[in-house]
Design an enzyme around this catalytic site. Sequence first.
Site, mmCIF file in Angstrom:
data_model
loop_
_atom_site.group_PDB
_atom_site.id
_atom_site.type_symbol
_atom_site.label_atom_id
_atom_site.label_comp_id
_atom_site.label_asym_id
_atom_site.label_seq_id
_atom_site.Cartn_x
_atom_site.Cartn_y
_atom_site.Cartn_z
ATOM 1 N N LYS A 52 0.850 -1.212 0.000
ATOM 2 C CA LYS A 52 0.000 0.000 0.000
ATOM 3 C C LYS A 52 0.876 1.248 0.000
ATOM 4 C CE LYS A 52 -1.760 1.533 4.027
ATOM 5 N NZ LYS A 52 -1.424 2.946 4.329
ATOM 6 N N ASN A 53 1.905 1.265 0.844
ATOM 7 C CA ASN A 53 2.700 2.482 1.026
ATOM 8 C C ASN A 53 3.741 2.697 -0.056
ATOM 9 O OD1 ASN A 53 1.118 3.026 3.180
ATOM 10 N ND2 ASN A 53 2.633 2.463 4.733
ATOM 11 N N CYS B 281 -5.192 12.112 12.776
ATOM 12 C CA CYS B 281 -5.867 10.812 12.703
ATOM 13 C C CYS B 281 -5.686 10.161 14.068
ATOM 14 C CB CYS B 281 -5.264 9.962 11.592
ATOM 15 S SG CYS B 281 -3.629 9.383 11.976
ATOM 16 N N ARG C 41 -0.059 14.248 12.858
ATOM 17 C CA ARG C 41 0.369 14.026 11.466
ATOM 18 C C ARG C 41 0.647 15.349 10.731
ATOM 19 N NH1 ARG C 41 -1.160 8.815 10.178
ATOM 20 N NH2 ARG C 41 0.585 8.862 8.727
ATOM 21 N N ASP D 250 4.568 0.328 12.092
ATOM 22 C CA ASP D 250 3.348 -0.278 11.549
ATOM 23 C C ASP D 250 3.185 -1.741 11.950
ATOM 24 O OD1 ASP D 250 3.408 1.544 8.383
ATOM 25 O OD2 ASP D 250 2.889 2.120 10.424
ATOM 26 N N ARG E 118 -8.598 -0.782 4.573
ATOM 27 C CA ARG E 118 -7.723 0.248 3.983
ATOM 28 C C ARG E 118 -6.404 -0.380 3.539
ATOM 29 N NH1 ARG E 118 -7.185 5.718 7.232
ATOM 30 N NH2 ARG E 118 -5.796 5.921 5.434
HETATM 31 C C1 EPZ Z 1 4.322 6.867 6.473
HETATM 32 O O1 EPZ Z 1 3.528 7.878 7.048
HETATM 33 C C2 EPZ Z 1 3.396 5.673 6.315
HETATM 34 N N1 EPZ Z 1 2.297 6.027 5.403
HETATM 35 C C3 EPZ Z 1 2.841 5.256 7.687
HETATM 36 O O2 EPZ Z 1 2.036 4.102 7.499
HETATM 37 C C4 EPZ Z 1 4.019 4.917 8.593
HETATM 38 O O3 EPZ Z 1 3.533 4.600 9.872
HETATM 39 C C5 EPZ Z 1 4.971 6.122 8.674
HETATM 40 O O4 EPZ Z 1 5.396 6.496 7.343
HETATM 41 C C6 EPZ Z 1 6.207 5.824 9.502
HETATM 42 O O5 EPZ Z 1 6.906 4.745 8.951
HETATM 43 C C7 EPZ Z 1 2.532 6.030 4.073
HETATM 44 O O6 EPZ Z 1 3.632 5.777 3.611
HETATM 45 C C8 EPZ Z 1 1.368 6.373 3.194
HETATM 46 P P1 EPZ Z 1 6.315 10.197 8.609
HETATM 47 P P2 EPZ Z 1 4.087 9.391 7.103
HETATM 48 O O7 EPZ Z 1 6.196 11.485 7.858
HETATM 49 O O8 EPZ Z 1 4.967 9.664 5.946
HETATM 50 C C9 EPZ Z 1 6.489 13.464 12.044
HETATM 51 C C10 EPZ Z 1 0.122 2.772 7.680
HETATM 52 O O9 EPZ Z 1 -0.374 2.203 8.647
HETATM 53 N N2 EPZ Z 1 6.379 14.449 10.949
HETATM 54 O O10 EPZ Z 1 7.479 9.320 8.321
HETATM 55 O O11 EPZ Z 1 2.923 10.262 7.361
HETATM 56 C C11 EPZ Z 1 5.237 12.619 12.170
HETATM 57 O O12 EPZ Z 1 4.284 13.277 12.984
HETATM 58 C C12 EPZ Z 1 0.641 4.175 7.817
HETATM 59 O O13 EPZ Z 1 0.268 2.256 6.545
HETATM 60 C C13 EPZ Z 1 6.415 15.802 11.256
HETATM 61 O O14 EPZ Z 1 6.516 16.188 12.417
HETATM 62 O O15 EPZ Z 1 4.981 9.353 8.411
HETATM 63 C C14 EPZ Z 1 5.768 11.360 12.815
HETATM 64 O O16 EPZ Z 1 5.893 11.581 14.202
HETATM 65 C C15 EPZ Z 1 0.367 4.739 9.198
HETATM 66 N N3 EPZ Z 1 6.322 16.701 10.237
HETATM 67 C C16 EPZ Z 1 7.172 11.219 12.206
HETATM 68 O O17 EPZ Z 1 7.509 12.523 11.706
HETATM 69 C C17 EPZ Z 1 6.211 16.308 8.920
HETATM 70 O O18 EPZ Z 1 6.161 17.185 8.031
HETATM 71 C C18 EPZ Z 1 7.256 10.226 11.058
HETATM 72 O O19 EPZ Z 1 6.221 10.545 10.160
HETATM 73 C C19 EPZ Z 1 6.165 14.925 8.632
HETATM 74 C C20 EPZ Z 1 6.266 14.018 9.666
#
Ligand code: EPZ
Length: 424
Positions: free
Chosen positions: A22-23, A116, A121, A309, A403
Amino acid sequence: MEKLIVEGGVALQGTVRISGAKNAALPLIAATLLAPGRHRLGNVPNLRDTRTFLKLMENLGVRHERLGDVLTIDSTDLRSAEAPYDLVKTMRASVLVLGPLLTRMGKAKVSMPGGCAIGARPINFHITGLEKLGATCRLERGYVDAEIDGRLQGDTVYFDIPTVTGTENLLMAAVLAEGTTILKNAAREPEIANLIDMLTGMGARIEGRNTDRLTIHGVDELRPADCDIIPDRIEAGTYLIAIAATGGEGTITHCNPAHLPSLLEKLRLTGLIVDEGDSTVSIRWPKTKPRSLKSVDIKTMPYPGYPTDLQAQFMALMALSTDVCVITETIFENRFMHVAELQRMGADIRIDGHSCVINGHGLQGLSGAQVMATDLRASSSLVIAGLAASGRTEISRIYHLERGYENLVEKLTGLGARVWKEQE
Ligand code: EPZ
């Protein structure tokens, strides 16, 4: 709404085929915006999230058709650069159109995803990165309004946190920028290497694949892609844990064991036997009796550390262990929504800030109950607990499951599980 009924106590046996990730599918579908023409993506999972993303792409003017797991996408005639709230609010990953739309159209209006269940996020690193490349980003009325006069300009972007979709957005913004862009402290998840492979196949020039430093030399145009989606490592890990939790033995196929370095080691530390093939992983219990699972600590980290995850799923397994372990969540601020539900099934878990202390009560430690899914991965941990528990478990709000898990009921029943859907 539908609920999932799970009659526990059956040891899962056999093989299960893993679907495309998915990702990886979501960013690769977004990347088709970067070049007009007909793109081909293979091994694309048919999930609620990929269907939602394709609805968003239709809104922009993209045409697509699916033949089995092959998706043909034509982004020649884009008629909009706006990702509306009613679509983005259901799927945060919609933010992935921001970089490619800005690059292709010179503008993008994308609804802020909103929070969420697992956390706020934010997307600040996406925005500051695009601004570093010359974009103007205004945040108003819940939307990010980004635009660039002419081409984005290559520059150096440093991520405070190795954000996965942030890295993907900036990659897609940099490939057609003027000059060279360097992404520092970039995420290294396998899904990013999949995107790099697709972009390279389209004519992009990217160095540093699989590292935290990516160098992108901007080119003047890209051509349509022909690329396959990598196997879903989180789905693969979920089924391995489910087989283990039920005391069964089985093999997952069409997967990539190299994408699960941390989980496979943690499963071996519990005492389970895990064998890796080229595109398979087999898991079984040792012959020693009585059966028991050692308690193993995990701490979620960016790849190649233990994946956030798969945190909820491993917690369900540790509820069945014989001792005490600690699970620490370092990526998201609120990713213990499954704990209260697991406690209702008899799990002995105490939350202490960003950690949980799990006191395992052995393989008979869980009993079926009525529980509620709150987010995608929490809901899969409830399925695992229900499969291992004695008696019946009813899981409501299973749209969360749909999802990210393709053909979940068929795949589980193929392993001998007694699961089915009913109307709420
Ligand atoms: C990706 O989300 C995945 N989703 C998530 O999978 C996964 O849990 C996550 O990466 C971590 O591995 C997809 O790829 C579609 P991040 P993403 O930006 O990119 C903070 C699932 O279940 N952050 O790596 O949204 C954020 O709050 C989903 O399939 C900021 O502060 O995660 C988090 O604490 C859930 N500012 C950390 O960084 C930003 O601009 C990592 O988030 C971006 C992120």
